[in-house]
Design a protein around this motif. Structure first.
Motif, PDB file in Angstrom:
ATOM      1  N   LEU A   1     133.771  33.686  56.197  1.00  0.00           N
ATOM      2  CA  LEU A   1     133.954  33.341  54.789  1.00  0.00           C
ATOM      3  C   LEU A   1     134.790  34.410  54.089  1.00  0.00           C
ATOM      4  CD1 LEU A   1     133.294  31.531  52.384  1.00  0.00           C
ATOM      5  CD2 LEU A   1     131.115  32.756  52.176  1.00  0.00           C
ATOM      6  N   LYS A   2     134.475  35.668  54.304  1.00  0.00           N
ATOM      7  CA  LYS A   2     135.245  36.771  53.717  1.00  0.00           C
ATOM      8  C   LYS A   2     136.682  36.750  54.232  1.00  0.00           C
ATOM      9  CE  LYS A   2     131.349  39.939  53.120  1.00  0.00           C
ATOM     10  NZ  LYS A   2     130.730  41.181  53.588  1.00  0.00           N
ATOM     11  N   TRP A   3     136.857  36.519  55.526  1.00  0.00           N
ATOM     12  CA  TRP A   3     138.194  36.464  56.127  1.00  0.00           C
ATOM     13  C   TRP A   3     139.021  35.353  55.491  1.00  0.00           C
ATOM     14  CZ3 TRP A   3     140.541  32.717  59.335  1.00  0.00           C
ATOM     15  CH2 TRP A   3     141.697  33.126  60.007  1.00  0.00           C
ATOM     16  N   LEU A   4     138.400  34.180  55.302  1.00  0.00           N
ATOM     17  CA  LEU A   4     139.100  33.055  54.676  1.00  0.00           C
ATOM     18  C   LEU A   4     139.559  33.407  53.272  1.00  0.00           C
ATOM     19  CD1 LEU A   4     136.836  30.068  55.728  1.00  0.00           C
ATOM     20  CD2 LEU A   4     139.276  30.271  56.191  1.00  0.00           C
ATOM     21  N   ARG A   5     138.693  34.024  52.505  1.00  0.00           N
ATOM     22  CA  ARG A   5     139.034  34.356  51.125  1.00  0.00           C
ATOM     23  C   ARG A   5     140.070  35.480  51.057  1.00  0.00           C
ATOM     24  NH1 ARG A   5     138.235  29.573  50.204  1.00  0.00           N
ATOM     25  NH2 ARG A   5     136.154  28.889  49.681  1.00  0.00           N
ATOM     26  N   GLU A   6     140.042  36.406  52.015  1.00  0.00           N
ATOM     27  CA  GLU A   6     141.076  37.455  52.071  1.00  0.00           C
ATOM     28  C   GLU A   6     142.440  36.847  52.374  1.00  0.00           C
ATOM     29  OE1 GLU A   6     139.727  40.249  54.990  1.00  0.00           O
ATOM     30  OE2 GLU A   6     138.082  40.945  53.726  1.00  0.00           O
ATOM     31  N   LYS A   7     142.449  35.796  53.166  1.00  0.00           N
ATOM     32  CA  LYS A   7     143.695  35.109  53.524  1.00  0.00           C
ATOM     33  C   LYS A   7     144.131  34.138  52.433  1.00  0.00           C
ATOM     34  CE  LYS A   7     144.027  36.738  57.738  1.00  0.00           C
ATOM     35  NZ  LYS A   7     144.909  37.848  57.970  1.00  0.00           N
ATOM     36  N   ASN A   8     143.363  34.081  51.339  1.00  0.00           N
ATOM     37  CA  ASN A   8     143.636  33.159  50.235  1.00  0.00           C
ATOM     38  C   ASN A   8     143.704  31.706  50.684  1.00  0.00           C
ATOM     39  OD1 ASN A   8     143.723  35.134  48.205  1.00  0.00           O
ATOM     40  ND2 ASN A   8     145.805  35.672  48.804  1.00  0.00           N
ATOM     41  N   LYS A   9     142.877  31.372  51.638  1.00  0.00           N
ATOM     42  CA  LYS A   9     142.832  29.984  52.105  1.00  0.00           C
ATOM     43  C   LYS A   9     142.198  29.131  51.009  1.00  0.00           C
ATOM     44  CE  LYS A   9     144.079  30.299  56.540  1.00  0.00           C
ATOM     45  NZ  LYS A   9     145.098  29.547  57.178  1.00  0.00           N
ATOM     46  N   LEU A  10     142.949  28.158  50.532  1.00  0.00           N
ATOM     47  CA  LEU A  10     142.440  27.247  49.514  1.00  0.00           C
ATOM     48  C   LEU A  10     141.745  26.080  50.203  1.00  0.00           C
ATOM     49  CD1 LEU A  10     145.476  27.263  47.063  1.00  0.00           C
ATOM     50  CD2 LEU A  10     143.330  28.535  46.879  1.00  0.00           C
ATOM     51  N   VAL A  11     140.595  26.368  50.701  1.00  0.00           N
ATOM     52  CA  VAL A  11     139.819  25.387  51.447  1.00  0.00           C
ATOM     53  C   VAL A  11     138.407  25.383  50.870  1.00  0.00           C
ATOM     54  CG1 VAL A  11     139.244  27.099  53.227  1.00  0.00           C
ATOM     55  CG2 VAL A  11     139.072  24.688  53.768  1.00  0.00           C
ATOM     56  N   LYS A  12     137.802  24.219  50.796  1.00  0.00           N
ATOM     57  CA  LYS A  12     136.405  24.153  50.364  1.00  0.00           C
ATOM     58  C   LYS A  12     135.531  24.585  51.530  1.00  0.00           C
ATOM     59  CE  LYS A  12     136.288  20.914  46.627  1.00  0.00           C
ATOM     60  NZ  LYS A  12     135.860  21.776  45.580  1.00  0.00           N
ATOM     61  N   VAL A  13     134.618  25.509  51.261  1.00  0.00           N
ATOM     62  CA  VAL A  13     133.703  25.982  52.298  1.00  0.00           C
ATOM     63  C   VAL A  13     132.275  25.667  51.860  1.00  0.00           C
ATOM     64  CG1 VAL A  13     132.861  27.945  53.624  1.00  0.00           C
ATOM     65  CG2 VAL A  13     135.276  27.841  52.960  1.00  0.00           C
ATOM     66  N   PHE A  14     131.627  24.832  52.670  1.00  0.00           N
ATOM     67  CA  PHE A  14     130.234  24.487  52.445  1.00  0.00           C
ATOM     68  C   PHE A  14     129.401  25.168  53.517  1.00  0.00           C
ATOM     69  CE2 PHE A  14     132.174  20.296  50.931  1.00  0.00           C
ATOM     70  CZ  PHE A  14     132.258  20.729  49.614  1.00  0.00           C
ATOM     71  N   VAL A  15     128.571  26.114  53.109  1.00  0.00           N
ATOM     72  CA  VAL A  15     127.689  26.794  54.053  1.00  0.00           C
ATOM     73  C   VAL A  15     126.494  25.887  54.302  1.00  0.00           C
ATOM     74  CG1 VAL A  15     126.216  28.804  54.430  1.00  0.00           C
ATOM     75  CG2 VAL A  15     128.455  29.082  53.325  1.00  0.00           C
ATOM     76  N   PHE A  16     126.157  25.722  55.591  1.00  0.00           N
ATOM     77  CA  PHE A  16     125.044  24.874  56.013  1.00  0.00           C
ATOM     78  C   PHE A  16     124.174  25.721  56.921  1.00  0.00           C
ATOM     79  CE2 PHE A  16     123.580  21.046  58.615  1.00  0.00           C
ATOM     80  CZ  PHE A  16     122.718  20.590  57.634  1.00  0.00           C
ATOM     81  N   SER A  17     123.076  26.240  56.351  1.00  0.00           N
ATOM     82  CA  SER A  17     122.293  27.223  57.085  1.00  0.00           C
ATOM     83  C   SER A  17     120.812  27.121  56.747  1.00  0.00           C
ATOM     84  CB  SER A  17     122.795  28.627  56.746  1.00  0.00           C
ATOM     85  OG  SER A  17     122.030  29.607  57.401  1.00  0.00           O
ATOM     86  N   ILE A  18     120.012  27.585  57.662  1.00  0.00           N
ATOM     87  CA  ILE A  18     118.576  27.687  57.449  1.00  0.00           C
ATOM     88  C   ILE A  18     118.237  28.965  56.679  1.00  0.00           C
ATOM     89  CG2 ILE A  18     117.985  28.869  59.599  1.00  0.00           C
ATOM     90  CD1 ILE A  18     116.124  25.817  58.246  1.00  0.00           C
ATOM     91  N   ASN A  19     119.182  29.903  56.614  1.00  0.00           N
ATOM     92  CA  ASN A  19     118.964  31.210  55.966  1.00  0.00           C
ATOM     93  C   ASN A  19     119.210  31.127  54.463  1.00  0.00           C
ATOM     94  OD1 ASN A  19     118.426  32.422  58.435  1.00  0.00           O
ATOM     95  ND2 ASN A  19     120.582  32.845  58.791  1.00  0.00           N
ATOM     96  N   ILE A  20     118.301  30.459  53.753  1.00  0.00           N
ATOM     97  CA  ILE A  20     118.524  30.255  52.319  1.00  0.00           C
ATOM     98  C   ILE A  20     118.499  31.563  51.526  1.00  0.00           C
ATOM     99  CG2 ILE A  20     117.815  27.845  52.269  1.00  0.00           C
ATOM    100  CD1 ILE A  20     115.089  28.788  51.221  1.00  0.00           C
TER     101      ILE A  20
END
Length: 123
Positions: A70-89
């Motif tokens: 997630l951090k890597w994507l945002r550093e690359k300025n990727k304009l993509v929707k990221v939906f986290v799907f995790s048990i670690n609420i």
């Protein structure tokens, strides 16, 4: 008027959950491709090869934590929707702080996640 077709990347190491996500999204309206990556390295490789509109991101992966991606994507300025799907609420706040568009609890939000993906692809 041509309809925009979208690419979806599912990053999930649990085979059963990955298969359920894939089968629930592959026929959504406006989907061009759905890819499934089972670890961070495969996800990064796919991200360098294809432009994705939506990513579903698990946090616990065999080769690291999804927050790193997630951090890597945002550093690359990727304009993509990221939906986290995790048990670690307990990591929800950290994910949203680091650029996740939404956080879904694996134990109860599957249908909500699919609905949100569908809504995102309709834009």
């Amino acid at each position: 008027m041509a309809t925009t077709k979208h690419n979806l990347l599912l990053i999930e190491d649990d085979f059963c959950i990955g298969e359920k996500l894939y089968n629930s999204t592959k026929d959504l309206k406006n989907i061009h491709t759905v890819h499934l990556a089972v670890n961070l390295q495969e996800a990064k490789t796919r991200l360098m090869q294809t432009n994705y509109n939506v990513i579903v991101l698990d946090l616990n992966l065999p080769d690291g934590n999804g927050i790193e991606l997630l951090k890597w994507l945002r550093e690359k300025n990727k304009l993509v929707k990221v939906f986290v799907f995790s048990i670690n609420i307990e990591l929800k706040r950290m994910c949203l702080k680091n650029g996740a568009d939404a956080f879904f609890d694996k134990s109860q939000d599957f249908d909500l996640l699919i609905s949100e993906i569908s809504n995102s692809l309709s834009l």
